[in-house]
Design an enzyme around this catalytic site. Structure first.
Site, mmCIF file in Angstrom:
data_model
loop_
_atom_site.group_PDB
_atom_site.id
_atom_site.type_symbol
_atom_site.label_atom_id
_atom_site.label_comp_id
_atom_site.label_asym_id
_atom_site.label_seq_id
_atom_site.Cartn_x
_atom_site.Cartn_y
_atom_site.Cartn_z
ATOM 1 N N PHE A 149 100.143 77.982 23.368
ATOM 2 C CA PHE A 149 101.468 77.358 23.459
ATOM 3 C C PHE A 149 101.730 76.368 22.328
ATOM 4 O O PHE A 149 102.870 76.060 22.018
ATOM 5 C CB PHE A 149 101.620 76.635 24.822
ATOM 6 C CG PHE A 149 100.967 75.275 24.857
ATOM 7 C CD1 PHE A 149 101.626 74.154 24.352
ATOM 8 C CD2 PHE A 149 99.677 75.100 25.358
ATOM 9 C CE1 PHE A 149 101.013 72.897 24.362
ATOM 10 C CE2 PHE A 149 99.071 73.860 25.361
ATOM 11 C CZ PHE A 149 99.735 72.758 24.861
ATOM 12 N N LYS A 173 101.514 88.878 21.893
ATOM 13 C CA LYS A 173 101.583 88.390 23.278
ATOM 14 C C LYS A 173 101.541 86.864 23.161
ATOM 15 O O LYS A 173 100.485 86.253 23.100
ATOM 16 C CB LYS A 173 100.373 88.915 24.066
ATOM 17 C CG LYS A 173 100.535 88.988 25.577
ATOM 18 C CD LYS A 173 100.895 87.694 26.264
ATOM 19 C CE LYS A 173 99.765 86.716 26.398
ATOM 20 N NZ LYS A 173 100.216 85.391 26.917
ATOM 21 N N GLU A 176 103.079 82.232 27.471
ATOM 22 C CA GLU A 176 104.187 82.343 28.423
ATOM 23 C C GLU A 176 104.868 80.998 28.650
ATOM 24 O O GLU A 176 105.889 80.918 29.332
ATOM 25 C CB GLU A 176 103.705 82.956 29.748
ATOM 26 C CG GLU A 176 102.667 82.146 30.517
ATOM 27 C CD GLU A 176 101.222 82.358 30.032
ATOM 28 O OE1 GLU A 176 101.005 82.514 28.815
ATOM 29 O OE2 GLU A 176 100.313 82.339 30.882
ATOM 30 N N SER A 226 92.099 78.463 24.169
ATOM 31 C CA SER A 226 90.956 77.641 24.582
ATOM 32 C C SER A 226 89.664 78.462 24.512
ATOM 33 O O SER A 226 89.691 79.692 24.534
ATOM 34 C CB SER A 226 91.209 77.097 25.985
ATOM 35 O OG SER A 226 91.551 78.158 26.847
ATOM 36 N N CYS A 281 95.089 71.625 17.695
ATOM 37 C CA CYS A 281 93.653 71.937 17.606
ATOM 38 C C CYS A 281 93.028 71.238 16.414
ATOM 39 O O CYS A 281 91.812 71.190 16.294
ATOM 40 C CB CYS A 281 93.439 73.431 17.516
ATOM 41 S SG CYS A 281 94.032 74.093 15.970
#
Ligand code: NAD
Length: 498
Positions: A149, A173, A176, A226, A281
């Site tokens: 995200f 993908k 969401e 993650s 990150c």
């Protein structure tokens, strides 16, 4: 309420799974859209479209593919403001930071514009009598990317920018949690002239990820998220015969030597620890001052700096950072702060009670500072991914060097010093993939590559740059002879170059 649908074969594909995810506006805490969550059938429809499109796209000459990339870049620049606002409204980062997110992805597209040059192969004339050897890089076919995200524009562009330029088709993908911008990017890619089916977006959760990892026509999967999920994706994808690169979590340290310019360090650290609410990150959630005096001064100045930080809604131009992505994530960060106190760290600044007037339901959390954090603590070992800075004091250079080197994560690290020799030695010896020297967030430029070490990355190929090109292509080597006379030699003996 708006429904965010899949984007397959150049058009909207309405999902048939009957499953949806809520997409929040983190500023208000309200659900602002719902996103379709794919089943195997929708993923398969995307793969079939991508496989059909890939044949013609791979046969399109590289210069024409590059022209699509040039046009895509122009369109993103045209729509930059709208895209950034869209991104902020689902992620929560401030608009200037969203523009940075898009810009850093765009730089990979700029790299991809040079693909005709980068894809040139190698040639050896006269490797043997009348024999020439040449090698070339060919696309893999259908590739897929699964993204987190926190960079809904940059990370998809890291992946599909290179993959498409070299002649693959791609299925994205996205997370969401903030799926609108990824769909917009795919629409812009079509507007830029990519044929339908070359870039598809399928929304979903674990079901869609598993369908990607097991689909026989998908050749390569790039993942960022993650570490536990990265590891799962790596193991499952490779077990199904796919090439996989899977980037995971991080716990980046900023080492501050006694000779560092502390005014600059405090500014840099503040941006790197609290910017984007710590949801990067390459954030610096751990600072390691060397020596008591450095530690005490740094702490004092950091507390003062934190008082100047403004937390606000993502469209507030004066805000340093906005809300975190979800209520669950805010609760998780608050829980880590509680655990930090319980395990004996000193909570110098507590951001948990922060509330923004008029936006009480938004997912805001103030900046927090811990001192006295120790190596064995859970809150040191694990990634918090929020606006929490931890001071871990070290007595010596060696002790400071050992901390990031021995940590389970090895994404990024920074050292702040005026001593070139110490910085050089640190960069050479530290067991971490990306190093900053007086640079707090050392995200490499697009023509270098991005990738951490240890539990921050599974697989052996980095994102973007030449490494990215290698990931999305396979090498074919041709050994050619054009006989002039009768065939000589023993056909049953391994050929050697005489
Ligand atoms: P996440 O791991 O929850 O999700 C990443 C992707 O995996 C999403 O697309 C999600 O839908 C999917 N997913 C979630 N649960 C899954 C499951 N059980 N099985 C299969 N797929 C699943 O990560 P996030 O919260 O979206 O992003 C934050 C994380 O990403 C942080 O750990 C951060 O450090 C990391 N990150 C790493 C890098 C890097 O380059 N190393 C870059 C950005 C973010």
């Amino acid at each position: 309420m708006r429904t965010i649908s899949h984007f397959v074969n150049g058009q909207t594909l309405e999902g048939t799974s009957g499953r949806f995810g809520d997409v929040f506006n983190p500023n208000t805490g309200e659900v602002h859209a719902r996103v379709q969550l794919a089943s195997d059938a929708e993923l398969d429809a995307a793969v079939q479209a991508a496989a059909a499109a890939q044949i013609g796209w791979a046969a399109t000459n590289p210069q024409r593919r590059a022209r699509v990339m040039f046009e895509f870049k122009r369109l993103i620049e045209r729509d930059m403001n709208a895209l950034a606002e869209m991104l902020s409204s689902e992620h929560g980062k401030v608009v200037a930071d969203s523009k940075g997110d898009i810009q850093r992805g765009l730089e990979v597209i700029e790299f991809a514009c040079g693909i005709p040059h980068i894809l040139k192969g190698e040639y050896t004339e006269g490797a043997g009598p009348g024999i020439d050897v040449y090698s070339m890089r060919q696309p893999l076919g259908v590739c897929a990317g699964i993204t987190p995200f926190n960079f809904p524009a940059m990370i998809p562009m890291w992946m599909f920018g290179i993959s498409i330029a070299v002649g693959n088709s791609f299925i994205l993908k996205p997370s969401e949690k903030d799926p609108t911008v990824p769909v917009k990017l795919a629409e812009l890619m079509m507007e830029a002239g990519a044929p339908a089916g070359v870039l598809n977006v399928v929304h979903g959760d674990k079901t869609a990820v598993d369908a990607i990892l097991t689909h026989p026509l998908i050749r390569a999967v790039s993942f960022v998220g993650s570490s536990d999920i990265a590891h799962y994706v790596y193991q499952t994808g490779t077990a199904h015969g796919k090439r996989v690169q899977a980037m995971g979590g991080a716990k980046n340290h900023g080492i501050v030597l006694p000779d560092a310019d502390l005014d600059q360090v405090v500014k840099d650290l503040s941006g790197a620890a609290f910017g984007s609410a710590g949801e990067r990150c390459m954030a610096l959630p751990v600072v390691v001052p060397v020596g008591k005096k450095t530690g005490d001064e740094l702490r004092e100045r950091m507390v003062a700096e934190m008082q100047t930080l403004k937390v606000g809604i993502s469209t507030d131009l004066d805000a340093h950072y906005g809300p975190v992505v979800s209520a669950q994530h805010r609760a998780k960060i608050a829980d880590y702060i509680r655990i930090g106190v319980e395990e004996g760290a000193e909570l110098v600044v507590d951001g948990r009670d922060f509330a923004l007037q008029g936006f009480e339901k938004g997912f805001f959390i103030g900046p927090s500072l811990f001192d006295g954090v120790k190596k064995g603590m859970k809150t040191y070992q694990e990634e918090i991914f929020g606006p929490v800075l931890q001071i871990v004091r070290a007595e010596t250079f060696e002790e400071a060097l050992a901390l990031p080197s021995e940590h389970q994560y090895g994404n990024g690290v920074a050292i702040f010093t005026r001593n070139g020799k110490a910085a050089r030695e640190f960069a050479s010896r530290v067991n971490v993939g990306m190093v900053g020297i007086n640079v707090p967030i050392p995200v490499p430029v697009a023509y270098h590559t991005f990738g951490g070490w240890k539990r921050s990355a599974f697989g052996d190929t980095n994102q973007h740059g030449v490494e990215g090109v290698k990931f999305y292509t396979k090498v074919k080597t041709i050994t050619a002879r054009w006989p002039e006379g009768d065939h000589e030699g023993d056909a049953f003996v391994i050929p050697t170059m005489k």
